[in-house]
Design an enzyme around this catalytic site. Sequence first.
Site, PDB file in Angstrom:
ATOM      1  N   GLU A 325       0.803  -1.323  -0.133  1.00 17.43           N
ATOM      2  CA  GLU A 325       0.093   0.140  -0.055  1.00 17.43           C
ATOM      3  C   GLU A 325       0.826   1.362  -0.086  1.00 17.43           C
ATOM      4  OE1 GLU A 325      -2.564  -0.416   3.156  1.00 17.43           O
ATOM      5  OE2 GLU A 325      -3.486  -2.246   2.138  1.00 17.43           O
ATOM      6  N   GLU A 432      -7.209  -9.729  -2.723  1.00 16.40           N
ATOM      7  CA  GLU A 432      -7.930  -9.876  -1.353  1.00 16.40           C
ATOM      8  C   GLU A 432      -9.461  -9.704  -1.794  1.00 16.40           C
ATOM      9  OE1 GLU A 432      -6.282  -7.388   1.458  1.00 16.40           O
ATOM     10  OE2 GLU A 432      -4.303  -7.738   1.017  1.00 16.40           O
TER      11      GLU A 432
END
Length: 570
Positions: A325, A432
Amino acid sequence: MKRFNYGFFHLVLFLISLLLLGSGICMDPFSYDQSLKSECLMEPPQTTANTGGEGVKELKINENGGIRNVVEGVDLREGNIYITSAWVKLRNESQRKVGMTFSEKNGRNVFGGEVMAKRGCWSLLKGGITADFSGPIDIFFESDGLAGLEISVQNVRMQRFHKTQWRLQQDQVIEKIRKNKVRFQMSFKNKSALEGSVISIEQIKPSFLLGCAMNYRILESDSYREWFVSRFRLTSFTNEMKWYATEAVRGQENYKIADSMMQLAEENAILVKGHTVLWDDKYWQPNWVKTITDPEDLKNVTLNRMNSVMKRYKGRLIGWDVMNENVHFNYFENMLGGNASAIVYSLASKLDPDIPLFLNEFNTVEYDKDRVVSPVNVVKKMQEIVSFPGNNNIKGGIGAQGHFAPVQPNLAYMRYALDTLGSLSFPVWLTEVDMFKCPDQVKYMEDILREAYSHPAVKAIILYGGPEVSGFDKLTLADKDFKNTQAGDLIDKLLQEWKQEPVEIPIQHHEHNDEEGGRIIGFSPEISLLHGHYRVTVTNPSMKNLSTRFSVEVTKESGHLQEVQLVIDA
Protein backbone atom coordinates in the site's frame (compact mmCIF):
# COMPACT_ATOMS: atom_id res chain seq x y z
CA MET A 1 -22.97 24.47 -15.26
CA LYS A 2 -21.41 26.67 -17.90
CA ARG A 3 -21.49 25.59 -21.53
CA PHE A 4 -19.53 26.35 -24.64
CA ASN A 5 -20.86 29.47 -26.28
CA TYR A 6 -18.93 29.49 -29.51
CA GLY A 7 -21.02 28.91 -32.57
CA PHE A 8 -19.65 25.62 -33.86
CA PHE A 9 -20.17 23.82 -30.54
CA HIS A 10 -23.87 23.17 -31.03
CA LEU A 11 -23.25 21.56 -34.43
CA VAL A 12 -20.50 19.36 -32.99
CA LEU A 13 -22.71 18.44 -30.04
CA PHE A 14 -25.50 17.42 -32.42
CA LEU A 15 -23.15 15.28 -34.53
CA ILE A 16 -21.64 13.56 -31.50
CA SER A 17 -25.07 12.93 -30.01
CA LEU A 18 -26.07 11.19 -33.23
CA LEU A 19 -22.90 9.18 -33.00
CA LEU A 20 -23.43 8.17 -29.39
CA LEU A 21 -27.10 7.38 -29.50
CA GLY A 22 -27.36 6.00 -33.00
CA SER A 23 -24.30 4.09 -34.06
CA GLY A 24 -23.03 2.46 -30.90
CA ILE A 25 -19.54 2.52 -32.39
CA CYS A 26 -16.65 2.75 -29.95
CA MET A 27 -13.31 1.24 -29.11
CA ASP A 28 -14.16 -2.42 -28.58
CA PRO A 29 -13.76 -3.04 -24.83
CA PHE A 30 -12.92 -6.69 -25.47
CA SER A 31 -10.26 -6.03 -28.10
CA TYR A 32 -6.78 -5.64 -26.65
CA ASP A 33 -4.90 -4.46 -29.71
CA GLN A 34 -4.81 -0.97 -28.21
CA SER A 35 -6.38 -1.12 -24.77
CA LEU A 36 -3.29 -2.59 -23.09
CA LYS A 37 -0.93 -0.17 -24.81
CA SER A 38 0.02 3.33 -23.75
CA GLU A 39 1.51 4.78 -26.93
CA CYS A 40 0.83 8.40 -27.72
CA LEU A 41 -0.09 8.76 -31.41
CA MET A 42 0.47 11.72 -33.68
CA GLU A 43 -3.00 11.18 -35.17
CA PRO A 44 -5.85 9.19 -33.60
CA PRO A 45 -7.22 6.25 -35.62
CA GLN A 46 -10.24 7.19 -37.70
CA THR A 47 -13.30 4.97 -37.84
CA THR A 48 -14.43 3.70 -41.22
CA ALA A 49 -17.91 2.92 -39.93
CA ASN A 50 -20.92 4.89 -41.09
CA THR A 51 -21.65 6.85 -37.93
CA GLY A 52 -24.37 9.12 -39.24
CA GLY A 53 -22.20 12.18 -38.75
CA GLU A 54 -18.60 13.30 -38.79
CA GLY A 55 -17.99 12.54 -35.14
CA VAL A 56 -14.31 13.48 -35.42
CA LYS A 57 -14.42 17.21 -34.81
CA GLU A 58 -11.67 18.40 -32.51
CA LEU A 59 -13.28 19.79 -29.37
CA LYS A 60 -11.04 22.32 -27.68
CA ILE A 61 -11.76 22.57 -23.97
CA ASN A 62 -10.35 25.30 -21.77
CA GLU A 63 -10.79 23.95 -18.26
CA ASN A 64 -11.48 27.30 -16.71
CA GLY A 65 -14.67 28.37 -15.02
CA GLY A 66 -16.38 25.02 -15.64
CA ILE A 67 -16.21 25.11 -19.45
CA ARG A 68 -15.65 21.41 -19.91
CA ASN A 69 -18.85 19.81 -21.24
CA VAL A 70 -18.58 17.62 -24.31
CA VAL A 71 -21.86 15.73 -24.59
CA GLU A 72 -25.19 16.40 -22.91
CA GLY A 73 -28.34 14.38 -22.44
CA VAL A 74 -27.20 10.81 -23.15
CA ASP A 75 -29.89 8.43 -21.89
CA LEU A 76 -28.79 5.47 -19.79
CA ARG A 77 -30.83 2.38 -19.00
CA GLU A 78 -30.49 0.78 -15.59
CA GLY A 79 -28.44 -2.41 -15.57
CA ASN A 80 -26.71 -1.78 -18.88
CA ILE A 81 -22.96 -1.37 -19.23
CA TYR A 82 -21.65 1.61 -21.20
CA ILE A 83 -18.11 1.77 -22.55
CA THR A 84 -16.89 5.20 -23.58
CA SER A 85 -13.67 6.04 -25.38
CA ALA A 86 -12.04 9.20 -26.69
CA TRP A 87 -8.68 10.41 -27.91
CA VAL A 88 -7.24 13.32 -25.94
CA LYS A 89 -4.17 15.54 -26.04
CA LEU A 90 -2.89 18.62 -24.24
CA ARG A 91 -2.16 21.93 -25.91
CA ASN A 92 -0.39 23.92 -23.19
CA GLU A 93 1.13 21.41 -20.73
CA SER A 94 3.65 18.63 -21.31
CA GLN A 95 1.83 15.95 -19.31
CA ARG A 96 -1.29 15.83 -17.18
CA LYS A 97 -4.01 13.37 -16.22
CA VAL A 98 -7.26 13.83 -18.14
CA GLY A 99 -10.36 12.15 -16.79
CA MET A 100 -13.87 11.36 -17.95
CA THR A 101 -16.86 11.95 -15.66
CA PHE A 102 -20.54 11.15 -16.04
CA SER A 103 -22.81 13.74 -14.45
CA GLU A 104 -26.39 12.94 -13.47
CA LYS A 105 -29.12 15.56 -13.34
CA ASN A 106 -29.40 15.16 -9.56
CA GLY A 107 -25.81 16.35 -9.20
CA ARG A 108 -24.12 12.99 -8.64
CA ASN A 109 -20.90 12.51 -10.60
CA VAL A 110 -19.46 9.11 -11.50
CA PHE A 111 -15.80 8.97 -12.44
CA GLY A 112 -15.37 6.91 -15.60
CA GLY A 113 -11.62 6.68 -16.11
CA GLU A 114 -8.53 8.72 -16.92
CA VAL A 115 -5.33 8.65 -18.90
CA MET A 116 -1.96 10.37 -18.63
CA ALA A 117 -2.28 12.72 -21.60
CA LYS A 118 0.64 14.48 -23.28
CA ARG A 119 1.20 17.56 -25.36
CA GLY A 120 1.27 17.21 -29.12
CA CYS A 121 0.11 13.59 -29.40
CA TRP A 122 -3.10 11.66 -28.81
CA SER A 123 -3.72 9.23 -25.95
CA LEU A 124 -6.62 6.79 -25.74
CA LEU A 125 -8.92 7.49 -22.81
CA LYS A 126 -11.13 4.50 -22.20
CA GLY A 127 -13.66 4.10 -19.41
CA GLY A 128 -17.33 3.76 -18.78
CA ILE A 129 -20.20 3.32 -16.39
CA THR A 130 -22.52 0.54 -15.28
CA ALA A 131 -25.89 2.26 -14.97
CA ASP A 132 -27.63 1.87 -11.61
CA PHE A 133 -30.47 4.13 -12.76
CA SER A 134 -32.33 5.11 -15.92
CA GLY A 135 -32.11 8.67 -17.14
CA PRO A 136 -29.93 11.27 -18.89
CA ILE A 137 -26.31 12.04 -18.10
CA ASP A 138 -23.78 14.54 -19.36
CA ILE A 139 -20.21 13.55 -20.20
CA PHE A 140 -17.36 15.93 -19.52
CA PHE A 141 -13.59 15.80 -19.54
CA GLU A 142 -11.35 17.44 -16.97
CA SER A 143 -7.86 17.40 -15.59
CA ASP A 144 -6.45 17.20 -12.09
CA GLY A 145 -7.03 20.72 -10.93
CA LEU A 146 -4.92 22.90 -13.21
CA ALA A 147 -6.90 26.00 -14.15
CA GLY A 148 -6.56 27.06 -17.76
CA LEU A 149 -5.48 23.67 -19.04
CA GLU A 150 -6.34 23.27 -22.73
CA ILE A 151 -7.52 19.81 -23.78
CA SER A 152 -8.34 18.55 -27.25
CA VAL A 153 -10.80 15.67 -27.56
CA GLN A 154 -11.57 13.62 -30.67
CA ASN A 155 -13.60 10.56 -31.59
CA VAL A 156 -15.85 10.33 -28.56
CA ARG A 157 -17.59 6.96 -28.71
CA MET A 158 -20.05 5.12 -26.50
CA GLN A 159 -21.30 1.55 -26.75
CA ARG A 160 -24.08 -0.03 -24.72
CA PHE A 161 -24.09 -3.66 -23.60
CA HIS A 162 -26.89 -5.65 -22.04
CA LYS A 163 -25.65 -7.97 -19.29
CA THR A 164 -26.22 -10.97 -21.56
CA GLN A 165 -24.17 -9.35 -24.33
CA TRP A 166 -21.38 -8.57 -21.89
CA ARG A 167 -21.31 -12.15 -20.64
CA LEU A 168 -21.22 -13.47 -24.20
CA GLN A 169 -18.26 -11.22 -24.99
CA GLN A 170 -16.51 -12.39 -21.82
CA ASP A 171 -16.95 -16.03 -22.81
CA GLN A 172 -15.56 -15.35 -26.28
CA VAL A 173 -12.51 -13.63 -24.80
CA ILE A 174 -11.96 -16.52 -22.39
CA GLU A 175 -11.79 -18.90 -25.35
CA LYS A 176 -9.00 -16.74 -26.80
CA ILE A 177 -6.94 -15.91 -23.71
CA ARG A 178 -7.38 -18.95 -21.44
CA LYS A 179 -7.54 -21.80 -23.96
CA ASN A 180 -5.65 -23.25 -26.90
CA LYS A 181 -6.68 -25.50 -29.72
CA VAL A 182 -4.57 -28.64 -29.38
CA ARG A 183 -3.99 -31.47 -31.82
CA PHE A 184 -2.00 -34.58 -30.98
CA GLN A 185 0.19 -36.29 -33.56
CA MET A 186 1.22 -39.82 -32.63
CA SER A 187 3.89 -41.98 -34.18
CA PHE A 188 3.29 -45.77 -33.98
CA LYS A 189 5.41 -48.72 -35.01
CA ASN A 190 2.47 -50.54 -36.59
CA LYS A 191 -1.04 -49.89 -37.82
CA SER A 192 -2.73 -52.27 -35.40
CA ALA A 193 -1.56 -50.18 -32.47
CA LEU A 194 -2.99 -47.07 -34.10
CA GLU A 195 -6.45 -48.44 -34.76
CA GLY A 196 -8.67 -48.06 -31.73
CA SER A 197 -6.18 -46.11 -29.64
CA VAL A 198 -7.57 -43.46 -27.32
CA ILE A 199 -5.98 -40.40 -25.72
CA SER A 200 -6.98 -39.63 -22.13
CA ILE A 201 -6.28 -36.05 -21.06
CA GLU A 202 -6.25 -35.02 -17.39
CA GLN A 203 -5.33 -31.55 -16.16
CA ILE A 204 -2.85 -31.71 -13.28
CA LYS A 205 -2.35 -28.00 -12.69
CA PRO A 206 -4.26 -25.10 -14.28
CA SER A 207 -2.32 -22.02 -15.34
CA PHE A 208 -4.96 -19.69 -13.92
CA LEU A 209 -5.55 -20.18 -10.21
CA LEU A 210 -8.52 -19.11 -8.12
CA GLY A 211 -7.09 -19.19 -4.61
CA CYS A 212 -8.10 -18.22 -1.11
CA ALA A 213 -6.34 -16.58 1.81
CA MET A 214 -5.79 -18.54 5.02
CA ASN A 215 -5.08 -17.54 8.61
CA TYR A 216 -3.72 -19.16 11.76
CA ARG A 217 -7.07 -20.77 12.58
CA ILE A 218 -6.36 -23.38 9.91
CA LEU A 219 -3.77 -24.83 12.30
CA GLU A 220 -6.44 -25.25 14.98
CA SER A 221 -9.17 -26.96 12.97
CA ASP A 222 -8.90 -30.25 11.09
CA SER A 223 -12.19 -29.47 9.36
CA TYR A 224 -10.91 -26.09 8.15
CA ARG A 225 -7.79 -27.76 6.76
CA GLU A 226 -9.79 -30.47 4.99
CA TRP A 227 -12.20 -27.91 3.58
CA PHE A 228 -9.34 -25.76 2.27
CA VAL A 229 -7.02 -28.36 0.77
CA SER A 230 -9.88 -30.04 -1.08
CA ARG A 231 -10.49 -26.84 -3.05
CA PHE A 232 -7.57 -24.47 -3.39
CA ARG A 233 -4.07 -24.63 -4.87
CA LEU A 234 -3.12 -21.01 -4.20
CA THR A 235 -3.08 -18.98 -1.00
CA SER A 236 -1.59 -16.09 0.91
CA PHE A 237 -1.46 -15.68 4.68
CA THR A 238 -3.54 -12.80 6.02
CA ASN A 239 -1.19 -11.54 8.77
CA GLU A 240 1.17 -14.31 9.76
CA MET A 241 4.18 -13.23 7.65
CA LYS A 242 3.84 -9.54 8.51
CA TRP A 243 6.51 -7.80 10.52
CA TYR A 244 4.31 -7.16 13.56
CA ALA A 245 3.50 -10.91 13.65
CA THR A 246 7.07 -12.22 13.37
CA GLU A 247 8.93 -9.62 15.48
CA ALA A 248 6.52 -8.13 17.99
CA VAL A 249 9.48 -7.41 20.28
CA ARG A 250 12.66 -5.98 18.80
CA GLY A 251 15.24 -8.67 18.19
CA GLN A 252 12.91 -11.53 19.13
CA GLU A 253 11.76 -13.21 15.93
CA ASN A 254 9.07 -15.87 15.97
CA TYR A 255 8.10 -17.59 12.72
CA LYS A 256 6.42 -20.58 14.34
CA ILE A 257 2.91 -19.90 13.02
CA ALA A 258 4.05 -18.79 9.56
CA ASP A 259 6.34 -21.82 9.28
CA SER A 260 3.54 -24.19 10.27
CA MET A 261 1.20 -22.67 7.69
CA MET A 262 3.94 -22.86 5.07
CA GLN A 263 4.49 -26.53 5.86
CA LEU A 264 0.75 -27.19 5.56
CA ALA A 265 0.66 -25.52 2.16
CA GLU A 266 3.71 -27.36 0.85
CA GLU A 267 2.48 -30.75 2.06
CA ASN A 268 -0.71 -30.22 0.07
CA ALA A 269 0.86 -28.72 -3.09
CA ILE A 270 -0.64 -25.30 -2.41
CA LEU A 271 1.29 -22.35 -3.85
CA VAL A 272 1.89 -19.40 -1.53
CA LYS A 273 2.24 -15.71 -2.38
CA GLY A 274 4.13 -13.88 0.35
CA HIS A 275 2.14 -11.02 1.82
CA THR A 276 3.84 -7.86 3.11
CA VAL A 277 7.59 -7.72 3.53
CA LEU A 278 7.06 -4.09 4.61
CA TRP A 279 3.97 -1.92 5.03
CA ASP A 280 4.12 1.76 4.12
CA ASP A 281 1.44 2.68 6.66
CA LYS A 282 2.90 3.75 10.02
CA TYR A 283 -0.16 2.43 11.86
CA TRP A 284 0.68 -1.17 10.93
CA GLN A 285 4.33 -1.14 11.98
CA PRO A 286 5.37 -3.17 15.03
CA ASN A 287 4.86 -0.94 18.06
CA TRP A 288 8.58 -0.74 18.71
CA VAL A 289 9.22 0.45 15.13
CA LYS A 290 6.77 3.33 15.60
CA THR A 291 8.98 4.72 18.36
CA ILE A 292 12.08 4.92 16.16
CA THR A 293 13.03 8.50 15.29
CA ASP A 294 16.55 7.99 13.95
CA PRO A 295 16.43 7.28 10.17
CA GLU A 296 19.67 5.29 10.34
CA ASP A 297 18.21 3.05 13.04
CA LEU A 298 15.06 2.51 10.99
CA LYS A 299 17.17 1.71 7.94
CA ASN A 300 19.09 -0.96 9.84
CA VAL A 301 16.03 -2.70 11.30
CA THR A 302 14.33 -2.53 7.91
CA LEU A 303 17.28 -4.27 6.27
CA ASN A 304 17.25 -6.89 9.02
CA ARG A 305 13.54 -7.49 8.45
CA MET A 306 13.94 -7.89 4.69
CA ASN A 307 16.89 -10.25 5.00
CA SER A 308 15.16 -12.30 7.66
CA VAL A 309 11.80 -12.95 6.02
CA MET A 310 12.88 -13.09 2.38
CA LYS A 311 15.84 -15.42 2.93
CA ARG A 312 13.72 -17.66 5.13
CA TYR A 313 11.15 -18.30 2.41
CA LYS A 314 13.30 -17.93 -0.69
CA GLY A 315 12.43 -20.53 -3.30
CA ARG A 316 9.18 -21.41 -1.52
CA LEU A 317 6.95 -18.54 -2.67
CA ILE A 318 5.56 -17.54 -6.05
CA GLY A 319 5.60 -13.80 -5.35
CA TRP A 320 5.93 -11.14 -2.65
CA ASP A 321 3.95 -8.04 -1.75
CA VAL A 322 7.08 -6.03 -1.09
CA MET A 323 6.02 -2.56 0.09
CA ASN A 324 2.34 -2.90 0.87
CA GLU A 325 0.00 0.00 0.00
CA ASN A 326 2.77 2.43 -0.91
CA VAL A 327 0.54 4.59 -3.09
CA HIS A 328 -1.88 5.32 -0.26
CA PHE A 329 0.85 5.71 2.35
CA ASN A 330 4.46 6.91 2.62
CA TYR A 331 5.86 6.09 6.06
CA PHE A 332 9.21 4.83 4.76
CA GLU A 333 9.48 7.67 2.24
CA ASN A 334 8.98 10.21 5.03
CA MET A 335 11.56 8.51 7.23
CA LEU A 336 14.16 7.34 4.71
CA GLY A 337 13.67 9.52 1.64
CA GLY A 338 11.49 9.73 -1.45
CA ASN A 339 13.12 6.74 -3.17
CA ALA A 340 12.50 4.36 -0.26
CA SER A 341 10.09 2.13 -2.18
CA ALA A 342 12.36 1.90 -5.21
CA ILE A 343 15.35 1.00 -3.01
CA VAL A 344 13.34 -1.62 -1.13
CA TYR A 345 12.26 -3.26 -4.40
CA SER A 346 15.85 -3.21 -5.59
CA LEU A 347 16.99 -5.02 -2.44
CA ALA A 348 14.08 -7.45 -2.67
CA SER A 349 14.98 -8.35 -6.25
CA LYS A 350 18.50 -9.21 -5.13
CA LEU A 351 17.22 -11.34 -2.25
CA ASP A 352 14.78 -13.28 -4.46
CA PRO A 353 15.26 -12.44 -8.15
CA ASP A 354 13.13 -15.25 -9.58
CA ILE A 355 9.63 -14.24 -8.43
CA PRO A 356 7.38 -11.25 -9.19
CA LEU A 357 7.53 -8.42 -6.68
CA PHE A 358 4.09 -6.92 -6.29
CA LEU A 359 2.81 -3.45 -5.62
CA ASN A 360 -0.37 -4.24 -3.66
CA GLU A 361 -3.12 -1.61 -3.25
CA PHE A 362 -6.81 -1.27 -2.37
CA ASN A 363 -9.55 0.76 -4.09
CA THR A 364 -7.79 0.66 -7.47
CA VAL A 365 -10.32 -1.52 -9.30
CA GLU A 366 -13.21 -1.48 -6.85
CA TYR A 367 -13.77 2.15 -5.85
CA ASP A 368 -13.66 4.97 -8.39
CA LYS A 369 -13.89 7.76 -5.80
CA ASP A 370 -10.47 7.08 -4.25
CA ARG A 371 -8.45 9.03 -6.79
CA VAL A 372 -5.24 8.68 -4.74
CA VAL A 373 -4.93 5.11 -5.98
CA SER A 374 -6.48 5.52 -9.40
CA PRO A 375 -5.09 3.00 -11.90
CA VAL A 376 -3.01 5.76 -13.52
CA ASN A 377 -1.42 6.61 -10.16
CA VAL A 378 -0.65 2.95 -9.42
CA VAL A 379 0.98 2.57 -12.83
CA LYS A 380 2.95 5.77 -12.24
CA LYS A 381 4.24 4.45 -8.91
CA MET A 382 5.32 1.15 -10.44
CA GLN A 383 7.04 3.02 -13.27
CA GLU A 384 8.95 5.08 -10.71
CA ILE A 385 10.10 1.88 -9.02
CA VAL A 386 11.30 0.09 -12.15
CA SER A 387 12.90 3.23 -13.62
CA PHE A 388 15.09 3.69 -10.54
CA PRO A 389 18.76 3.01 -11.42
CA GLY A 390 19.40 -0.72 -11.42
CA ASN A 391 15.74 -1.72 -11.29
CA ASN A 392 15.05 -2.12 -15.01
CA ASN A 393 15.13 -5.94 -14.84
CA ILE A 394 12.91 -6.33 -11.79
CA LYS A 395 10.11 -8.84 -12.18
CA GLY A 396 7.20 -6.62 -11.23
CA GLY A 397 3.59 -7.38 -10.47
CA ILE A 398 0.42 -5.44 -9.69
CA GLY A 399 -1.83 -6.55 -6.84
CA ALA A 400 -5.34 -5.10 -6.83
CA GLN A 401 -6.92 -6.08 -3.52
CA GLY A 402 -10.57 -5.88 -4.54
CA HIS A 403 -12.51 -5.10 -1.34
CA PHE A 404 -15.81 -4.31 -3.05
CA ALA A 405 -18.71 -2.38 -1.55
CA PRO A 406 -22.09 -4.19 -1.26
CA VAL A 407 -23.54 -2.51 -4.35
CA GLN A 408 -23.71 -3.29 -8.04
CA PRO A 409 -20.07 -3.35 -9.23
CA ASN A 410 -19.13 -0.91 -11.95
CA LEU A 411 -17.82 -3.47 -14.44
CA ALA A 412 -17.07 -0.80 -17.03
CA TYR A 413 -14.78 0.99 -14.57
CA MET A 414 -13.24 -2.29 -13.48
CA ARG A 415 -12.39 -3.16 -17.08
CA TYR A 416 -10.83 0.28 -17.61
CA ALA A 417 -8.82 -0.20 -14.40
CA LEU A 418 -7.53 -3.61 -15.46
CA ASP A 419 -6.70 -2.27 -18.93
CA THR A 420 -4.62 0.48 -17.34
CA LEU A 421 -2.86 -1.78 -14.85
CA GLY A 422 -2.14 -4.24 -17.64
CA SER A 423 -0.42 -1.59 -19.75
CA LEU A 424 2.87 -2.29 -17.94
CA SER A 425 2.82 -5.92 -19.12
CA PHE A 426 3.37 -7.09 -15.54
CA PRO A 427 1.07 -9.80 -14.18
CA VAL A 428 -2.03 -8.40 -12.48
CA TRP A 429 -3.52 -10.31 -9.56
CA LEU A 430 -6.68 -9.68 -7.60
CA THR A 431 -5.25 -10.40 -4.16
CA GLU A 432 -7.90 -9.94 -1.45
CA VAL A 433 -11.30 -10.15 -3.09
CA ASP A 434 -14.33 -9.86 -0.84
CA MET A 435 -17.55 -7.90 -0.36
CA PHE A 436 -19.68 -6.97 2.62
CA LYS A 437 -22.75 -9.16 2.95
CA CYS A 438 -25.82 -7.93 1.08
CA PRO A 439 -28.87 -9.57 -0.56
CA ASP A 440 -27.14 -9.71 -3.97
CA GLN A 441 -23.64 -10.57 -2.73
CA VAL A 442 -23.43 -13.81 -4.72
CA LYS A 443 -24.65 -12.19 -7.93
CA TYR A 444 -22.24 -9.28 -7.56
CA MET A 445 -19.31 -11.53 -6.66
CA GLU A 446 -19.90 -13.64 -9.74
CA ASP A 447 -19.89 -10.51 -11.91
CA ILE A 448 -16.60 -9.40 -10.35
CA LEU A 449 -14.84 -12.75 -10.62
CA ARG A 450 -15.93 -13.34 -14.21
CA GLU A 451 -14.80 -9.84 -15.14
CA ALA A 452 -11.34 -10.54 -13.76
CA TYR A 453 -11.12 -13.99 -15.35
CA SER A 454 -12.03 -12.61 -18.77
CA HIS A 455 -9.25 -10.01 -18.73
CA PRO A 456 -5.91 -11.01 -20.30
CA ALA A 457 -3.80 -9.06 -17.80
CA VAL A 458 -5.20 -10.95 -14.81
CA LYS A 459 -3.16 -14.05 -13.96
CA ALA A 460 -4.66 -15.13 -10.61
CA ILE A 461 -7.31 -14.32 -8.02
CA ILE A 462 -7.10 -14.76 -4.24
CA LEU A 463 -10.30 -14.56 -2.22
CA TYR A 464 -10.47 -13.08 1.28
CA GLY A 465 -12.97 -15.57 2.60
CA GLY A 466 -13.41 -18.93 4.19
CA PRO A 467 -15.61 -21.04 6.44
CA GLU A 468 -17.24 -19.46 9.46
CA VAL A 469 -14.58 -20.86 11.80
CA SER A 470 -11.88 -18.94 9.90
CA GLY A 471 -13.27 -15.60 11.04
CA PHE A 472 -13.69 -14.09 7.56
CA ASP A 473 -16.94 -12.24 8.24
CA LYS A 474 -17.50 -10.64 4.82
CA LEU A 475 -17.15 -13.53 2.39
CA THR A 476 -18.29 -16.56 4.37
CA LEU A 477 -18.05 -19.65 2.17
CA ALA A 478 -19.23 -22.32 4.63
CA ASP A 479 -21.18 -22.34 7.89
CA LYS A 480 -20.03 -23.67 11.27
CA ASP A 481 -20.76 -27.22 10.09
CA PHE A 482 -18.78 -26.63 6.87
CA LYS A 483 -21.86 -26.73 4.70
CA ASN A 484 -21.59 -24.38 1.76
CA THR A 485 -23.20 -20.99 1.86
CA GLN A 486 -24.55 -19.61 -1.41
CA ALA A 487 -21.23 -17.80 -1.82
CA GLY A 488 -19.46 -21.11 -1.27
CA ASP A 489 -21.59 -22.73 -3.96
CA LEU A 490 -20.54 -19.96 -6.34
CA ILE A 491 -16.84 -20.49 -5.66
CA ASP A 492 -17.13 -24.25 -6.08
CA LYS A 493 -18.94 -23.69 -9.36
CA LEU A 494 -16.21 -21.40 -10.68
CA LEU A 495 -13.43 -23.70 -9.48
CA GLN A 496 -15.04 -26.48 -11.46
CA GLU A 497 -15.72 -24.32 -14.51
CA TRP A 498 -12.18 -22.92 -14.66
CA LYS A 499 -10.63 -26.38 -14.41
CA GLN A 500 -10.38 -28.62 -17.46
CA GLU A 501 -12.53 -31.71 -17.10
CA PRO A 502 -10.88 -35.05 -17.99
CA VAL A 503 -11.58 -36.01 -21.57
CA GLU A 504 -10.96 -38.92 -23.92
CA ILE A 505 -10.54 -38.49 -27.66
CA PRO A 506 -9.96 -41.10 -30.36
CA ILE A 507 -7.09 -41.14 -32.79
CA GLN A 508 -8.41 -40.39 -36.24
CA HIS A 509 -8.05 -43.06 -38.90
CA HIS A 510 -6.55 -40.98 -41.69
CA GLU A 511 -3.02 -42.10 -40.84
CA HIS A 512 -0.01 -41.97 -43.12
CA ASN A 513 3.62 -43.06 -43.01
CA ASP A 514 6.29 -40.71 -41.79
CA GLU A 515 9.04 -39.43 -44.08
CA GLU A 516 11.27 -42.44 -43.42
CA GLY A 517 8.35 -44.78 -44.01
CA GLY A 518 9.12 -46.78 -40.90
CA ARG A 519 6.34 -45.59 -38.61
CA ILE A 520 2.60 -44.92 -38.82
CA ILE A 521 1.38 -41.42 -37.99
CA GLY A 522 -2.05 -40.81 -36.49
CA PHE A 523 -3.80 -37.59 -35.57
CA SER A 524 -6.36 -36.65 -32.98
CA PRO A 525 -9.19 -34.21 -33.64
CA GLU A 526 -8.54 -30.65 -32.51
CA ILE A 527 -9.65 -30.03 -28.95
CA SER A 528 -9.92 -26.82 -26.95
CA LEU A 529 -8.02 -27.05 -23.65
CA LEU A 530 -7.51 -24.59 -20.82
CA HIS A 531 -3.90 -23.54 -20.31
CA GLY A 532 -2.07 -25.69 -17.80
CA HIS A 533 -0.16 -28.89 -17.18
CA TYR A 534 -1.67 -32.18 -18.31
CA ARG A 535 -1.15 -35.90 -17.95
CA VAL A 536 -1.78 -37.52 -21.34
CA THR A 537 -2.23 -41.29 -21.55
CA VAL A 538 -2.49 -43.30 -24.77
CA THR A 539 -4.26 -46.67 -24.47
CA ASN A 540 -5.75 -49.29 -26.78
CA PRO A 541 -8.54 -51.58 -25.50
CA SER A 542 -7.37 -54.39 -27.76
CA MET A 543 -3.74 -54.13 -26.62
CA LYS A 544 -3.54 -54.59 -22.85
CA ASN A 545 0.14 -53.78 -22.76
CA LEU A 546 -0.30 -50.43 -24.52
CA SER A 547 -0.50 -47.66 -21.94
CA THR A 548 1.92 -44.82 -22.47
CA ARG A 549 1.90 -41.66 -20.35
CA PHE A 550 3.21 -38.20 -21.23
CA SER A 551 3.39 -34.78 -19.57
CA VAL A 552 2.16 -31.89 -21.71
CA GLU A 553 1.89 -28.17 -21.02
CA VAL A 554 -0.72 -26.15 -22.92
CA THR A 555 0.38 -22.52 -23.09
CA LYS A 556 -0.64 -19.26 -24.67
CA GLU A 557 2.85 -18.96 -26.16
CA SER A 558 2.23 -22.02 -28.34
CA GLY A 559 -0.06 -20.07 -30.64
CA HIS A 560 -3.67 -20.59 -31.63
CA LEU A 561 -3.11 -24.25 -32.57
CA GLN A 562 -0.66 -26.24 -30.48
CA GLU A 563 0.70 -29.37 -32.16
CA VAL A 564 1.83 -32.04 -29.68
CA GLN A 565 3.93 -34.92 -30.99
CA LEU A 566 3.94 -38.23 -29.12
CA VAL A 567 6.07 -41.26 -29.98
CA ILE A 568 4.46 -44.61 -29.13
CA ASP A 569 6.69 -47.69 -28.97
CA ALA A 570 4.03 -50.07 -30.25
